[in-house]
Design an enzyme around this catalytic site. Structure first.
Site, PDB file in Angstrom:
ATOM      1  N   ASP A   1       0.839  -1.196   0.000  1.00  0.00           N
ATOM      2  CA  ASP A   1       0.000   0.000   0.000  1.00  0.00           C
ATOM      3  C   ASP A   1       0.878   1.251   0.000  1.00  0.00           C
ATOM      4  O   ASP A   1       0.637   2.193   0.753  1.00  0.00           O
ATOM      5  CB  ASP A   1      -0.906  -0.006   1.242  1.00  0.00           C
ATOM      6  CG  ASP A   1      -2.155   0.853   1.013  1.00  0.00           C
ATOM      7  OD1 ASP A   1      -2.737   0.743  -0.067  1.00  0.00           O
ATOM      8  OD2 ASP A   1      -2.506   1.641   1.915  1.00  0.00           O
TER       9      ASP A   1
ATOM     10  N   CYS B   1     -16.715   8.448  -5.513  1.00  0.00           N
ATOM     11  CA  CYS B   1     -16.554   7.240  -4.694  1.00  0.00           C
ATOM     12  C   CYS B   1     -16.560   7.616  -3.205  1.00  0.00           C
ATOM     13  O   CYS B   1     -15.738   8.418  -2.744  1.00  0.00           O
ATOM     14  CB  CYS B   1     -15.252   6.530  -5.072  1.00  0.00           C
ATOM     15  SG  CYS B   1     -14.892   5.120  -3.998  1.00  0.00           S
TER      16      CYS B   1
END
Ligand code: B12
Ligand code: SF4
Ligand code: SF4
Length: 364
Positions: free
Chosen positions: A127, A207
């Site tokens: 990540d 989103c």
């Protein structure tokens, strides 16, 4: 005798990964183009992350000079949902019920040690802005891009976090899997805000997972759709048949005390900055400013609170008098939505007794 790859693979699986594969460490030409085109079209919604430096994020050799391979791992975070608490609470997306990145990092570290013991350079990225994890996973044959943009592992669905080791070791690469979605497109209409604007293409400006992490006001047009979500959004994965099938085949691990699936909203609104950072420091909070957690909590409060509850009223009154204009305006929205425009009117009419709060008289 075991090959180096066998030893690395076994170390990664023994250390807790569910799947591991190898991709060649070539530049990700398609992902670089997608990052650049989507950024130019504004679909990134101002995000930095991998969009901050698309060249670096799509070129493993920018991390390890002479990189030959990516060892890519996936770890499931599928777990049974803890029951909601009796008090008013905001929902947390599954990947954040616990710190699910740390176990991937630890497992990849174990595997990286094997590579280093054989004289290779090995850098673990999980990540991290330096690598587009999903593209690495697809290239390593772990799964395919779903129409919801998530990577699905064959026979297991998408409730996985991903990470990689960039190494100069030459390991045998996997063959990428074909598309596994077929004619299914369930995730697209399941998105509450229409953020999946084409198969596999997400418009971050719509989103909810992004908007909860973005600075500035929470867009008014998406506040109702936010519902009780406080961190992340799972709708496009919950609708996905392979994920549902996996739950029927193999029950998820039982909920445990470490699972933080719900956060009491009134507690959050009453907490100090220090308390909020201590409790939720693992989350991505824009500019590390806890005011954004309060902003999100006020939208949730407006959606699921009860305007006649004295505790809700007290929280709204406090937020309406806050020195932060962003919090005042979100509190005004929540109060109106809960049928308490009287609180907004009362606040505007009253003289502010505390000179430190004189800033609040600019109106909500
Ligand atoms: C920025 C980011 C976000 C942003 C933007 C997400 C996005 N889709 O780009 C926001 C905040 C919205 C987000 C949300 C989530 N994220 Co996120 N996020 C990232 C991050 C940091 C970078 C992603 C990135 O570079 N995107 C760039 C764009 C270009 O990639 P993409 O959207 O995947 O686009 C690909 C597809 O469009 C495909 N494609 C192109 N054409 C076509 C055509 C078809 C038909 C198809 C099917 C595909 C396809 O190619 C593109 C890549 O070249 C990564 C970590 C990392 N370092 O990689 C985690 C990561 C992607 N996130 C992850 C997770 C878990 C989530 C959430 C599920 C969390 C949640 N529950 O709220 C949601 C899922 C939202 C969604 N539907 O994508 C996981 C995904 C794991 C998985 N199994 O896929 C990652 C990999 C983190 C990790 N290390 O595990 N995230
Ligand atoms: S995470 Fe939620 S808002 Fe974002 S694309 Fe998926 S369903 Fe839509
Ligand atoms: S819901 Fe259907 S189309 Fe969407 S990711 Fe899952 S399998 Fe693919």
């Amino acid at each position: 005798m075991d090959s180096l790859w066998d030893a690395v693979r076994r170390a990664a699986l023994d250390a807790g990964l569910d799947a591991v594969g190898v991709a060649p460490a070539e530049p990700f030409a398609d992902a670089r183009r997608h990052l650049t085109e989507r950024k130019a079209a504004g679909l990134h919604g101002g995000m930095h992350f991998t969009y901050g430096n698309p060249e670096r994020a799509t070129d493993p050799s920018a991390t390890v000079a002479g990189a030959r391979s990516l060892v890519v791992g996936a770890r499931s975070y599928r777990a049974a949902a803890p029951a909601p608490p009796p008090e008013l609470a905001g929902r947390v997306a599954r990947y954040s019920w616990q710190d699910n990145y740390e176990p991937v990092r630890r497992a990849l570290d174990v595997a990286a040690r094997v590579l280093r013991e054989h004289g290779h350079t090995a850098v673990v990225l999980v990540d991290d802005n330096r690598l587009v994890d999903r593209e690495a996973a697809v290239r390593a044959g772990l799964g395919w891009y779903g129409k919801n943009a998530n990577v699905l592992l064959e026979g297991h669905g998408s409730w996985f976090v991903l990470g990689s080791i960039v190494t100069d070791a030459d390991l045998p690469s996997a063959v990428p899997l074909p598309d596994g979605c077929g004619a299914c497109a369930r995730c697209m209409p399941a998105c509450p805000t229409g953020a999946l604007v084409a198969p596999g293409v997400l418009d971050a400006r719509r989103c909810l997972a992004h908007l909860l992490q973005a600075p500035g006001d929470f867009p008014v047009e998406f506040r109702l759709a936010l519902g009780d979500r406080l961190y992340g959004c799972d709708d496009c994965q919950e609708a996905c048949p392979p994920n549902r099938l996996e739950d029927r085949r193999r029950p998820p691990r039982a909920a445990d005390d470490g699972d933080e699936a719900w956060v009491p909203v009134l507690d959050l609104l009453a907490a100090s900055d220090e308390e909020l950072l201590a409790r939720h420091g693992r989350w991505y909070i824009p500019r590390r400013q806890p005011r954004y957690l309060r902003r999100n909590a006020l939208v949730v409060l407006g959606n699921v609170g009860d305007g006649t509850d004295p505790d809700v009223e007290a929280a709204l009154r406090r937020a309406l008098a806050d020195c932060d204009p962003m919090l005042r305006s979100h509190a005004a929205w929540a109060a109106e939505r809960l049928g308490r425009s009287d609180l907004v009117a009362a606040f505007l009419a009253q003289e502010c007794a505390d000179p430190a709060h004189s800033c609040a008289k600019n109106g909500p």
